[in-house]
Design an enzyme around this catalytic site. Structure first.
Site, PDB file in Angstrom:
ATOM      1  N   LYS A 158      -0.420   3.428  -6.425  1.00  0.00           N
ATOM      2  CA  LYS A 158      -1.431   2.512  -7.530  1.00  0.00           C
ATOM      3  C   LYS A 158      -2.275   3.755  -7.956  1.00  0.00           C
ATOM      4  CE  LYS A 158      -3.440  -0.345  -4.862  1.00  0.00           C
ATOM      5  NZ  LYS A 158      -2.661   0.226  -3.464  1.00  0.00           N
ATOM      6  N   THR A 159      -2.665   4.829  -7.404  1.00  0.00           N
ATOM      7  CA  THR A 159      -3.772   5.736  -7.997  1.00  0.00           C
ATOM      8  C   THR A 159      -2.849   6.547  -8.914  1.00  0.00           C
ATOM      9  OG1 THR A 159      -5.291   5.632  -6.042  1.00  0.00           O
ATOM     10  CG2 THR A 159      -5.625   7.309  -7.589  1.00  0.00           C
ATOM     11  N   GLU A 161      -8.918  -0.717  -9.943  1.00  0.00           N
ATOM     12  CA  GLU A 161      -7.828  -0.431  -8.862  1.00  0.00           C
ATOM     13  C   GLU A 161      -8.155  -1.382  -7.804  1.00  0.00           C
ATOM     14  OE1 GLU A 161      -5.847   2.660  -5.998  1.00  0.00           O
ATOM     15  OE2 GLU A 161      -6.530   3.644  -7.880  1.00  0.00           O
ATOM     16  N   LYS A 192     -12.917   1.616  -8.616  1.00  0.00           N
ATOM     17  CA  LYS A 192     -12.361   1.494  -7.498  1.00  0.00           C
ATOM     18  C   LYS A 192     -13.301   0.346  -6.507  1.00  0.00           C
ATOM     19  CE  LYS A 192      -9.047   2.213  -3.959  1.00  0.00           C
ATOM     20  NZ  LYS A 192      -7.805   1.996  -4.178  1.00  0.00           N
ATOM     21  N   GLY A 205      -4.729  -2.047  -1.151  1.00  0.00           N
ATOM     22  CA  GLY A 205      -3.479  -2.667  -0.722  1.00  0.00           C
ATOM     23  C   GLY A 205      -2.765  -3.503  -1.853  1.00  0.00           C
ATOM     24  N   SER A 264     -11.139   2.053   1.453  1.00  0.00           N
ATOM     25  CA  SER A 264     -11.101   2.167   2.944  1.00  0.00           C
ATOM     26  C   SER A 264     -10.469   3.879   3.187  1.00  0.00           C
ATOM     27  CB  SER A 264     -10.291   1.222   3.418  1.00  0.00           C
ATOM     28  OG  SER A 264     -10.927  -0.067   3.356  1.00  0.00           O
ATOM     29  N   THR A 278       0.866  -1.133   0.013  1.00  0.00           N
ATOM     30  CA  THR A 278       0.097   0.155  -0.140  1.00  0.00           C
ATOM     31  C   THR A 278       0.967   1.128  -0.037  1.00  0.00           C
ATOM     32  OG1 THR A 278      -1.797   1.092   1.299  1.00  0.00           O
ATOM     33  CG2 THR A 278      -0.100   0.270   2.519  1.00  0.00           C
ATOM     34  N   GLU A 279       0.364   2.313  -0.361  1.00  0.00           N
ATOM     35  CA  GLU A 279       0.969   3.491  -0.518  1.00  0.00           C
ATOM     36  C   GLU A 279       2.251   3.675  -1.456  1.00  0.00           C
ATOM     37  OE1 GLU A 279      -0.347   6.209   0.880  1.00  0.00           O
ATOM     38  OE2 GLU A 279      -1.709   5.218   1.595  1.00  0.00           O
ATOM     39  N   ASP A 339      -9.775   9.876  -1.377  1.00  0.00           N
ATOM     40  CA  ASP A 339      -8.647  10.722  -2.159  1.00  0.00           C
ATOM     41  C   ASP A 339      -8.664   9.730  -3.528  1.00  0.00           C
ATOM     42  OD1 ASP A 339      -8.397  12.659  -0.479  1.00  0.00           O
ATOM     43  OD2 ASP A 339      -6.523  12.071   0.333  1.00  0.00           O
ATOM     44  N   ASP A 340      -8.326   8.667  -3.247  1.00  0.00           N
ATOM     45  CA  ASP A 340      -8.066   7.584  -4.454  1.00  0.00           C
ATOM     46  C   ASP A 340      -9.212   7.737  -5.421  1.00  0.00           C
ATOM     47  OD1 ASP A 340      -5.736   7.057  -3.184  1.00  0.00           O
ATOM     48  OD2 ASP A 340      -6.413   4.909  -2.934  1.00  0.00           O
TER      49      ASP A 340
END
Length: 210
Positions: A16-17, A116, A38, A119, A42, A12-13, A55-56
């Site tokens: 991806k987005t 998308e 998406k 994680g 979460s 994660t982080e 946000d994503d």
């Protein structure tokens, strides 16, 4: 029916987005009608008007111009935790049939649909379903986002191995620079190019690209 892709990451982080938005722009520049999905998000906020913000999802909406948020994001949860935990706390069961139905509706409206995940590849959605299982149900080739930093080779190769072992196709991968300076970046990149053996998109370091 649209060509679809499932985008996952080594963790994660890791962007991806950010990578999804870059890919959407690339396909749009080729004249394609691109939509994004998406399925599960979460980490949401409730805005003063009562609407939910993630946000994503917001970045994908900005990139595609989609308006039907319920179609592109059927499951959303407030806490920024693993989807299976967030769903359990909310008393919600994530139904893969709902996600598949929503995907097919989007695919009927576009040339390309980018789905998308949340994680990494094996991030669970429930006790019986994870991101790998969702990609299998959707029957989509996979794009792997690699956060280029210390440890990325091991993470990338393990994830690629799992993707291929699942029977899914590794359609390509994104080398996303999540740190401004990675020691031996070119050597790391060359190793991954050799070992992954799939088409590559490289992205430069940008703030908030993780």
């Amino acid at each position: 029916m649209a060509q679809g892709y499932f985008i996952t990451g080594t963790d994660t982080e890791i962007g991806k987005t950010h990578s999804a938005v870059k890919l959407i722009g690339h396909w749009q520049a080729q004249g394609q009608r691109v939509l994004a999905m998406k399925p599960v998000a979460s980490g949401c906020d409730i805005l003063p008007d009562g609407s939910w913000h993630n946000d994503d999802v917001a970045r994908l909406v900005a990139a595609t111009g989609q308006h039907d948020l319920a179609l592109m994001n059927p499951y959303r949860f407030l806490p920024p935790v693993s989807p299976h935990i967030a769903a359990r706390e909310a008393g919600v069961t994530i139904d893969p049939a709902v996600i598949v139905t929503h995907y097919r509706q989007l695919a009927a409206q576009a040339d390309t649909v980018l789905v998308e995940g949340a994680g990494g590849w094996l991030a669970p959605l429930s006790d019986t379903l994870d991101m790998q299982g969702l990609a299998q149900l959707l029957d989509l080739p996979v794009i792997l986002v690699v956060g280029m930093k210390l440890g990325c080779i091991n993470h990338a190769l393990l994830t690629a191995q799992a993707i291929r072992a699942s029977g899914c196709t590794l359609a390509g991968w994104v080398a996303n620079r999540v740190v401004p300076q990675q020691l031996a970046y070119e050597d790391n990149l060359a190793t991954l190019v050799r070992e992954l053996g799939a088409p590559l998109l490289t992205l430069p370091f940008e703030r908030d690209a993780g």
